[in-house]
Every structure is written in C-alpha cells, then in structure tokens.
Design an enzyme around this catalytic site. Structure first.
Site, PDB file in Angstrom:
ATOM      1  N   PHE A 114       4.638  -4.305   5.463  1.00 17.78           N
ATOM      2  CA  PHE A 114       3.350  -4.336   4.764  1.00 17.78           C
ATOM      3  C   PHE A 114       3.332  -3.194   3.755  1.00 17.78           C
ATOM      4  O   PHE A 114       3.522  -2.034   4.123  1.00 17.78           O
ATOM      5  CB  PHE A 114       2.171  -4.184   5.731  1.00 17.78           C
ATOM      6  CG  PHE A 114       0.842  -4.279   5.027  1.00 17.78           C
ATOM      7  CD1 PHE A 114       0.251  -5.512   4.782  1.00 17.78           C
ATOM      8  CD2 PHE A 114       0.199  -3.130   4.566  1.00 17.78           C
ATOM      9  CE1 PHE A 114      -0.960  -5.601   4.102  1.00 17.78           C
ATOM     10  CE2 PHE A 114      -1.008  -3.213   3.883  1.00 17.78           C
ATOM     11  CZ  PHE A 114      -1.597  -4.451   3.656  1.00 17.78           C
ATOM     12  N   ASP A 199       7.926   4.145   2.304  1.00 17.62           N
ATOM     13  CA  ASP A 199       6.476   3.933   2.308  1.00 17.62           C
ATOM     14  C   ASP A 199       5.926   4.654   3.533  1.00 17.62           C
ATOM     15  O   ASP A 199       5.985   4.143   4.648  1.00 17.62           O
ATOM     16  CB  ASP A 199       6.155   2.437   2.348  1.00 17.62           C
ATOM     17  CG  ASP A 199       4.635   2.173   2.388  1.00 17.62           C
ATOM     18  OD1 ASP A 199       3.880   3.126   2.654  1.00 17.62           O
ATOM     19  OD2 ASP A 199       4.224   1.024   2.165  1.00 17.62           O
ATOM     20  N   LYS A 228      -3.545   6.871   2.768  1.00 19.99           N
ATOM     21  CA  LYS A 228      -4.320   6.909   4.015  1.00 19.99           C
ATOM     22  C   LYS A 228      -4.829   8.295   4.430  1.00 19.99           C
ATOM     23  O   LYS A 228      -5.863   8.718   3.954  1.00 19.99           O
ATOM     24  CB  LYS A 228      -3.519   6.236   5.137  1.00 19.99           C
ATOM     25  CG  LYS A 228      -3.445   4.709   4.938  1.00 19.99           C
ATOM     26  CD  LYS A 228      -3.253   3.951   6.228  1.00 19.99           C
ATOM     27  CE  LYS A 228      -3.568   2.474   6.052  1.00 19.99           C
ATOM     28  NZ  LYS A 228      -2.459   1.623   5.618  1.00 19.99           N
TER      29      LYS A 228
END
Ligand code: PLP
Length: 372
Positions: A114, A199, A228
């Site tokens: 993702f 990532d 995040k």
C-alpha cells in the site's frame, strides 16, 4: 465505526458519551507521540502566534531547522529533503524523482503493498479493490510477490527507475518482510542502477522499534518516504534523498502547503520528543510485551500473530470486523488490515499497564465468541 471522538490524551480517547478507550488506531498510526502531546501543543501554539503563512518562495527558520533535524536522524549519506502534506504526496514525489534522476520509467512494487491513493501512488499499490475502479492507472508499474527472489531478479534491470517497498507491509495485513529478501532487493537495485525506495510512512518514526525500520536490517535506501506520525497529528509528508543522487533541477516539483511553518514546528517538536524519550527503544520493549501477550492467547480463532515493535497484526480465521466492534465495546480501538487481520498501532507512549489491558480485552473478546 459509529463513534464520535471528542477528546484525546496520551494513549486514550473519549467519545461523546464520555466513554474511555485505549486508542490502538491512533489516526491510522499517526499518533506516535500520543494525543495532545505537550511538546507538539506548545510548538503549534507558539508558531501560530509568530508565522503561519509562508510558501516555498521564502526562507523560514522552522523549515530550515526541520531539514537539519530530520537529516540528523537519517543515515549520514542522506543529503536533501522535500516536504509535502501527506503520505501519498511523498510517494508521488518519490516516483517523479526516481524517473527524473534515472531517466527511466518503470517502477517495481510488491504484491500486498500500500503506497497511497493518488494516481502514481495507487499505481504502486497492489489491492485491486483500490485500483480497479480508477483504471487506467499510470503505465510502467509492475508487482512481484514479496520474498520471491527469482521473480524480483527477472524484473529489476537497466530499465527500472525504482523499487519501492514497506519493511513491514501495513495496510496489506502487517507482514514484516525478511532481511534476506530486502538485502537481495537492495543488491539488485545497486547493480542495475534502480533506486531503492523505502516507504516508511507507517513504519517510520520509531514505530517498529528503530527510528526507521530500514535501520534494523542495515539497509541503505536511496529515498525514504515519510508522513503519518511525523508531526504529532498535523498533516505533513517528506521524501529524504541520498546526497550523491545530486540536485534536482529547480521548480520540477513543488507544494503550496509543503513545509508550512506550523507543520514544520509540530514535526520538530515531535522528533525532539521521540529522541528525548527514546521512543524507538520503548516501541521495541513494549512491542515485545504486546506481541508475547497476544501470542499467549490460546484461541482456535487465531491464525497468526506478527509484527515489529508497536506495529502488530493478529490474523484470525474469520472476518475481523465483529471482533473490532466487540473490542470497542470493551474500551479498545483497533484497526483492520485486510478482512481478517486486527491491527494495533498504539501511540508509542502507551504504558505497560495499558498494553496489558488491551491484551486482556482481546483475550476476553476472542473467548466470549467461542461460548456464544
Ligand atoms: C498511509 C500510507 C500511505 C498513504 O498516506 P496518506 O497520508 O494516507 O496519503 C502510503 N504508504 C504507506 C505505507 C502508508 O501506510
């Protein structure tokens, strides 16, 4: 979930009825330093009084200091930072930079990956449920099975701009990749000139028991994508680049809100809090406790428990949604990661007692179902 959250503090949140929860959702892993972290609150308040509006055209000190402090927690060979406002934007930028810096087009990603929901990031994302409604996506993206070394070897060649990966595949179901596979991938990238792109949007900032998850395996990514938990809850994203990749031409990419003073001040405060409170070590030790606690639950419903640091997945033999609801009733908020996995992404300031509480509630919810 039919819950209205009104307040948060540390690892806890309260709903509009005054009910208290241990928050293992943490805004999908945003809550690294906890709700209403005092360092972050002070930074936001003080910065808001000084300067909020300042675009990339002008220097401002919070941005300059964030560049410096972010590079200080990165390996020495890293040399530049691009700031934006979200994870998908960071991945989007990394894809553009990889194409620009290599002059190549193809991006290799992993099945179960993702990387976000904008077109470039979505093209790197695996799940057909997210992809198919929006096809055609960006061309020249290919996916290979995690741990399939031969598959990867056949794909990574002189036409590949970059290989993008999560050290622990988060949304895909909390699957930690092996050190062996990641080292192999790095070696293939070095030999072919493809960029090795981590990532770390979910794994970064101490979540997995290291400041960044790639550090656990001594990997040396060419680019790292961040977002995040970076700014204590304020929107931010970043790409950190290897110095020897050279400078990108001016004005090839940009962002109006990227590097805004408020987000930068909050990010600096968050990083300072992480360092002063050794949140990496905390995530490592509490993560072990949490993982062992969950593994000790003797239930025929459990298929697997896995994770790194305070990024933990419990895979059930059934759909996880009813158990998430039952957990919420018991005062624990947790997340889904695929249909059968319960994912825990608590703030790293969670206490041992709170971890025990969560484990007990998971035990209770899983056993209650059996007797039903
Ligand atoms: C959440 C996430 C993203 C996307 O971030 P957004 O801020 O939602 O765009 C990308 N990659 C990973 C690994 C993520 O966990």
């Amino acid at each position: 979930m039919p819950l209205r959250l009104v307040r948060g503090e540390g690892a806890k949140v309260w709903d509009s009825e005054g009910k208290e929860y241990i928050d293992c959702v943490g805004g999908h892993g945003v809550g690294v330093v906890g709700h209403s972290n005092p360092y972050v609150l002070d930074a936001i308040f003080n910065q808001a009084k000084k300067l909020i509006i300042c675009s990339e055209t002008f220097y401002h000190e919070e941005r300059a200091l964030l560049y410096k402090e972010l590079l200080e927690v990165m390996p020495d060979y890293m040399g530049s930072v691009f700031l934006c406002n979200s994870g998908a934007e960071a991945v989007e930028a990394a894809i553009k930079f990889a194409r620009l810096l290599t002059g190549r087009k193809r991006i290799v990603a992993l099945k179960r990956a993702f990387h976000g929901r904008t077109f470039g990031a979505l093209s790197a994302t695996w799940n057909p449920k997210y992809r198919e409604p929006f096809e055609p996506l960006v061309p020249e993206f290919v996916h290979v099975d995690p741990e399939d070394k031969e598959g990867l070897r056949s794909l990574i060649n002189e036409e590949v701009a970059g290989f993008i990966f999560e050290v622990v595949q988060g949304e895909g179901g909390v699957y930690p990749l092996s050190e062996d596979f990641l080292r192999f991938a790095q070696e293939l990238c070095r030999r072919s000139g493809a960029l090795f792109i981590a990532d770390e949007i979910q794994t970064g900032f101490c979540r997995t028991g290291r400041f960044f998850a790639f550090q656990r395996y001594g990997l040396s990514p060419d680019m790292v994508c961040l977002a995040k938990g970076m700014a204590g809850g304020l929107p931010i994203g970043a790409v950190v680049l290897r110095d020897s990749l050279g400078k990108l031409p001016q004005r090839v990419h940009g962002s109006t809100f990227g590097g805004n003073p408020l987000s930068c001040a909050a990010a600096r405060a968050s990083i300072r809090f992480m360092k002063e409170n050794s949140l990496d070590e905390r995530a490592e030790s509490l993560g072990k406790l949490f993982l062992e606690g969950l593994k000790a639950i003797d239930s025929p419903l459990v298929k697997d428990v896995r994770g790194l640091g305070l990024m933990i997945g419990m895979e059930l033999k059934r759909r996880s949604a009813p158990y998430l609801k039952a957990l919420a009733e018991e005062g624990v908020l947790a997340l889904q990661a695929g249909p059968t996995v319960i994912r825990f992404l608590p703030p790293l300031i969670i206490s041992e007692g709170e971890v025990d509480f969560v484990v007990e509630k998971v035990r209770k919810v899983l056993s209650r179902d059996e007797s039903d």
